[in-house]
Design a protein around this motif. Structure first.
Motif, mmCIF file in Angstrom:
data_model
loop_
_atom_site.group_PDB
_atom_site.id
_atom_site.type_symbol
_atom_site.label_atom_id
_atom_site.label_comp_id
_atom_site.label_asym_id
_atom_site.label_seq_id
_atom_site.Cartn_x
_atom_site.Cartn_y
_atom_site.Cartn_z
ATOM 1 N N PHE A 124 35.684 37.157 38.022
ATOM 2 C CA PHE A 124 36.909 38.091 39.226
ATOM 3 C C PHE A 124 37.516 39.607 38.832
ATOM 4 O O PHE A 124 37.432 39.590 38.787
ATOM 5 N N ARG B 21 42.124 36.916 46.321
ATOM 6 C CA ARG B 21 41.811 37.953 45.388
ATOM 7 C C ARG B 21 42.610 39.275 45.212
ATOM 8 O O ARG B 21 42.742 39.876 44.394
ATOM 9 N N TYR B 61 45.718 33.825 37.511
ATOM 10 C CA TYR B 61 44.908 33.608 38.840
ATOM 11 C C TYR B 61 44.057 32.032 38.979
ATOM 12 O O TYR B 61 44.427 31.810 39.929
#
Lengths: 184, 207
Positions: A124, B21, B61
């Motif tokens: 990602f 995201r 993240y």
């Protein structure tokens, strides 16, 4: 002088305006009459000014491309490692998954299906950085997310149950390689 | 910016993987420049700073679900960088154990009067390459806790409360670290600062 010692300990906080009104007043009054502490105070002011005036160092121009390359490597290594790890327990599940066209499946964790992700986190980040660098919307290439209902009642390989602390998802790409990724 | 804040205020239950995201990417884009700057000041080299930022972004993240919308992303991110940096130093066994001198006790006040008006402006000083090098060297010499506190305060402009949050310590500890760190920096830079007419007055020998 005891005063000097106490005042000295307050000087930086006084400079940063992080003292109480009473402390501030005490320092101010003391500085007016003590040349030593005033000297110390001015030097510390100078020191702070110096560091505050340092210019912001910019990101290197090729920072993103290097980050991307690194993620690519990590992702590749990750894939291989996880594939090897997951090969044994997933071999049957993977074959069945391919047959049924399932690209993700929940694992263990009771009946709870947490996050189901078709992409690993590293992938990602890679995609995101590409997206930020290019105007072309790469996200279009990302398969749609699998919903929980899509997975309800689907395959649930239990042989790795308990191995992972976090919810685990799997994906099948290319020639039936199963990727297992931790998410969050 | 405004968009990121709007999303940051989104309630936890409304967060989805997809929104996370997007949110993460936009927040990182907003802060990565400053993140690199603090990493550079901490590490003292571009290569190490880049590694640190990259590691921190990956770690951030992975931990993003633990970030509470509505709180400061910058503080949260800097906490990750700080912890990562300290961890890295420990792993390399380069962790500096030495402590600075105790606060100075002044018995007397016989000191030269300062002449601040004749000193050079710091903003002019930092334009000199050699001086910037000396400043970074001085930072590198500081014990990591002091270095971090001073950088967060003087370079990044955080309040003591924010620094306490980032460094996971009390405000009193922050106050002490900044003061000792700043004094040590002043001492490290004393000779150079004097030569450049940057530092007014004199430094007590015991300091």
């Amino acid at each position: 002088m005891v005063d000097c010692r106490k005042i000295d300990q307050l000087l930086s906080a006084y400079i940063d305006q992080e003292v109480s009104p009473a402390e501030s007043r005490a320092v101010r009054v003391h500085l007016e009459r003590c040349s030593h502490c005033r000297n110390e105070y001015l030097q510390l002011v100078r020191t702070k000014e110096l560091f505050s005036a340092l210019e912001v160092v910019d990101l290197p121009l090729d920072f993103h491309s290097r980050f991307e390359a690194r993620l690519e490597q990590s992702s590749l290594a990750n894939r291989l490692l996880r594939w090897l790890e997951s090969f044994k327990p997933f071999v049957y599940a993977g074959a069945l998954g391919l047959l049924f066209g399932v690209i993700g499946m929940p694992l263990a964790q009771g009946t709870k299906v947490a996050k189901v992700e078709p992409f690993s986190d590293l992938q990602f980040l890679l995609v995101e950085h590409r997206r930020l660098q290019q105007s072309e919307p790469l996200r279009q290439q990302i398969p749609p997310l699998i919903t929980e209902s899509d997975l309800a009642g689907k395959l649930r390989p239990v042989s790795v149950a308990g191995v992972f602390e976090q919810p685990v998802t799997s994906e099948i790409t290319g020639a039936g390689v199963i990727l297992v990724s931790h998410h969050f | 910016m405004a968009w990121a804040q709007v999303i940051a205020e989104t309630k936890t239950q409304e967060r989805t993987v997809e929104s996370d995201r997007h949110l993460f990417a936009s927040l990182v884009q907003e802060h990565e420049r400053y993140l690199y700057n603090i990493a550079y000041r901490l590490c003292g080299s571009r290569e190490e700073a880049e590694d640190l930022v990259q590691d921190a972004l990956v770690r951030a993240y992975r931990a993003f679900r633990s970030f509470k919308p509505g709180t400061s992303f910058k503080s949260w991110l800097y906490r990750i960088v700080s912890n990562l940096y300290v961890d890295t130093l420990r792993k390399r066994s380069k962790f500096r154990e030495e402590s600075l001198d105790e606060p100075v006790y002044y018995e007397d006040s016989e000191f030269t009067k300062m002449v601040p008006d004749q000193s050079t402006d710091p903003s002019q000083m930092v334009e000199e390459k050699a001086f910037v090098g000396e400043v970074q060297k001085a930072l590198d010499r500081l014990p990591v806790e002091y270095r971090l506190a001073v950088i967060l305060c003087d370079v990044e402009g955080f309040t003591y409360e924010e620094i306490a949050d980032i460094m996971d310590c009390s405000i009193g500890t922050v106050r002490s670290r900044i003061h000792r760190g700043r004094k040590a920096l002043r001492n490290y830079l004393h000779d150079f600062g004097k030569a450049k007419n940057w530092l007014p007055g004199t430094v007590h020998e015991d300091v």
